[in-house]
Design a protein around this motif. Structure first.
Motif, short mmCIF file in Angstrom:
data_model
loop_
_atom_site.label_atom_id
_atom_site.label_comp_id
_atom_site.label_asym_id
_atom_site.label_seq_id
_atom_site.Cartn_x
_atom_site.Cartn_y
_atom_site.Cartn_z
N GLN A 86 4.87 96.13 29.31
CA GLN A 86 5.58 96.29 30.97
C GLN A 86 6.61 95.52 31.56
N GLU A 142 7.58 94.92 34.20
CA GLU A 142 7.78 93.81 34.95
C GLU A 142 7.75 92.45 34.21
N GLY A 192 6.43 86.84 34.74
CA GLY A 192 7.05 88.53 35.57
C GLY A 192 8.19 87.94 36.36
N ALA A 195 10.10 90.96 39.38
CA ALA A 195 10.05 91.55 39.97
C ALA A 195 10.64 91.71 41.41
N LYS A 214 4.52 93.48 43.31
CA LYS A 214 4.97 93.50 42.77
C LYS A 214 4.12 93.14 41.03
N VAL A 215 5.10 91.52 41.42
CA VAL A 215 4.85 90.89 40.15
C VAL A 215 2.78 90.94 39.68
N SER A 245 0.62 92.74 41.10
CA SER A 245 -0.46 93.81 40.65
C SER A 245 0.04 93.98 38.94
N THR A 246 1.55 93.67 38.26
CA THR A 246 1.59 93.91 37.06
C THR A 246 0.46 92.89 36.04
N TYR A 262 -2.83 94.10 36.45
CA TYR A 262 -2.92 95.65 35.53
C TYR A 262 -3.28 95.08 34.54
N ILE A 263 -3.15 93.86 33.87
CA ILE A 263 -2.78 93.01 31.98
C ILE A 263 -3.68 92.53 32.27
#
Lengths: 179, 168
Positions: A120, A122, A139, A141, A146-147, A149-150, A153-154
């Protein structure tokens, strides 16, 4: 998925396991340094001047001449003692954000998930640590969203929770890695 | 620098600052007049490069200017994140005191994740052996005294990824 367990208070240290090779370790052992190199490393971790001839100024303070200081720094890069020379920017003050997070991964899934986390963009830093929470990463960003959402996602792809440890306060530290 | 704690108030940066950051974040050129070289590269005056860097340094957008050693190459092979459970109302004062110890490279207060993770102070420790780091842990424990309810140390087993700050 087991949660993380509370550790006993003041746990005794177990003997160190065989060292795992660190991805970015440049050398197998400490690189020998002479007295001048020690002086440079001890004296130049901060406070490099902003001016017309900063190497001249810094060299004078270290009892060296300008050319010698530049050559020594080049040499320290070549042998892998230095990773960077210049301004260290503080992302937090520049409108960015970085958040520490951790995951507890079973050994048989560790490599797969660690590689996915690394992939990723980020994710800035990622370390394996000896604890049930065995993967610790940062993370970074432009925005907290944005952090976040990363991290989400993970979690959704890996199936493991990401524990967030955003900094609430940073304490001033003196900088002094002595060699 | 006199502050014990850095806050995180953003420092306003303009488009020229961003170009300057982009040109210097991976390092300064190793030439006698590095700021002049940067100035030429991004098309502004050297005096302006120096004035902008000075302003960012004073505002805390630049932590410091200097060299960054590779801990491993210097023999600092034992790197541990020590974590401490102390009472909330003492955490800031104790965090400041831990930050002043000369073997601590970073010190933060972070949220607890009870019941699994009771720790709130995080201090990074670096030593040439685990024995050395263990001695540092004991030094912190002595400093905290009865204020310490629990602690742990998480040694690094390897850097899986480390990219420098990239600001676009």
């Amino acid at each position: 998925m087991a949660g993380i367990r509370r550790r006993p208070k003041h746990r005794k240290e177990s003997p160190p396991p065989p060292a795992a090779p660190a991805v970015k370790t440049a050398t197998a052992g400490p690189i020998p340094l002479d007295e001048i190199e020690r002086r440079i490393i001890n004296g130049l971790q901060g406070g490099f001047p902003i001016g017309e001839r900063p190497f001249l100024e810094a060299a004078t303070a270290l009892g060296l001449d300008e050319d010698e200081l530049i050559e020594r720094i080049e040499h320290l890069f070549e042998v892998g003692v230095l990773t960077r020379f210049g301004p260290l920017f503080n992302a937090d003050r520049l409108g960015g954000i970085n958040v520490l997070a951790a995951m507890a991964l079973p050994e048989n899934d560790f490599d797969r998930v660690a590689a996915f986390v690394n992939a990723q963009p980020e994710i800035a830093h990622n370390y394996r640590r000896e604890h049930e929470l065995n993967l610790w990463f940062v993370g970074a960003a432009e925005t907290p969203e944005k952090v976040e959402s990363t991290f989400c996602y993970i979690e959704s792809v890996s199936g493991y929770p990401v524990y967030r440890f955003p900094k609430e306060r940073e304490f001033f530290v003196e900088l002094k890695l002595h060699v | 620098m006199t502050g014990l704690t850095s806050n995180s108030k953003p420092v306003p940066v303009d488009e020229v600052d961003l170009r300057l950051i982009a040109a210097t974040q991976s390092g300064l050129p190793l030439v006698p007049r590095p700021y002049h070289a940067i100035a030429e590269q991004i098309g502004i005056a050297a005096e302006e490069v120096m004035a902008r860097l000075t302003r960012m340094l004073e505002a805390g957008a630049i932590r410091r200017i200097g060299l960054v050693p590779n801990h491993y190459a210097l023999g600092y092979i034992a790197n541990g994140m020590s974590v401490w459970d102390v009472e909330d109302d003492k955490a800031d004062e104790l965090g400041e005191r831990i930050g002043r110890l000369d073997f601590v490279s970073h010190c933060y207060r972070r949220p607890r994740r009870p019941p699994q993770w009771p720790y709130t102070l995080f201090a990074m420790l670096h030593g040439k052996s685990r024995e050395e780091v263990t001695a540092y842990v004991e030094e912190i424990r002595a400093l905290l005294g009865d204020s310490c309810r629990a602690s742990d140390i998480l040694y690094s087993r390897g850097i899986l990824k480390k990219t420098g700050l990239r600001i676009t």
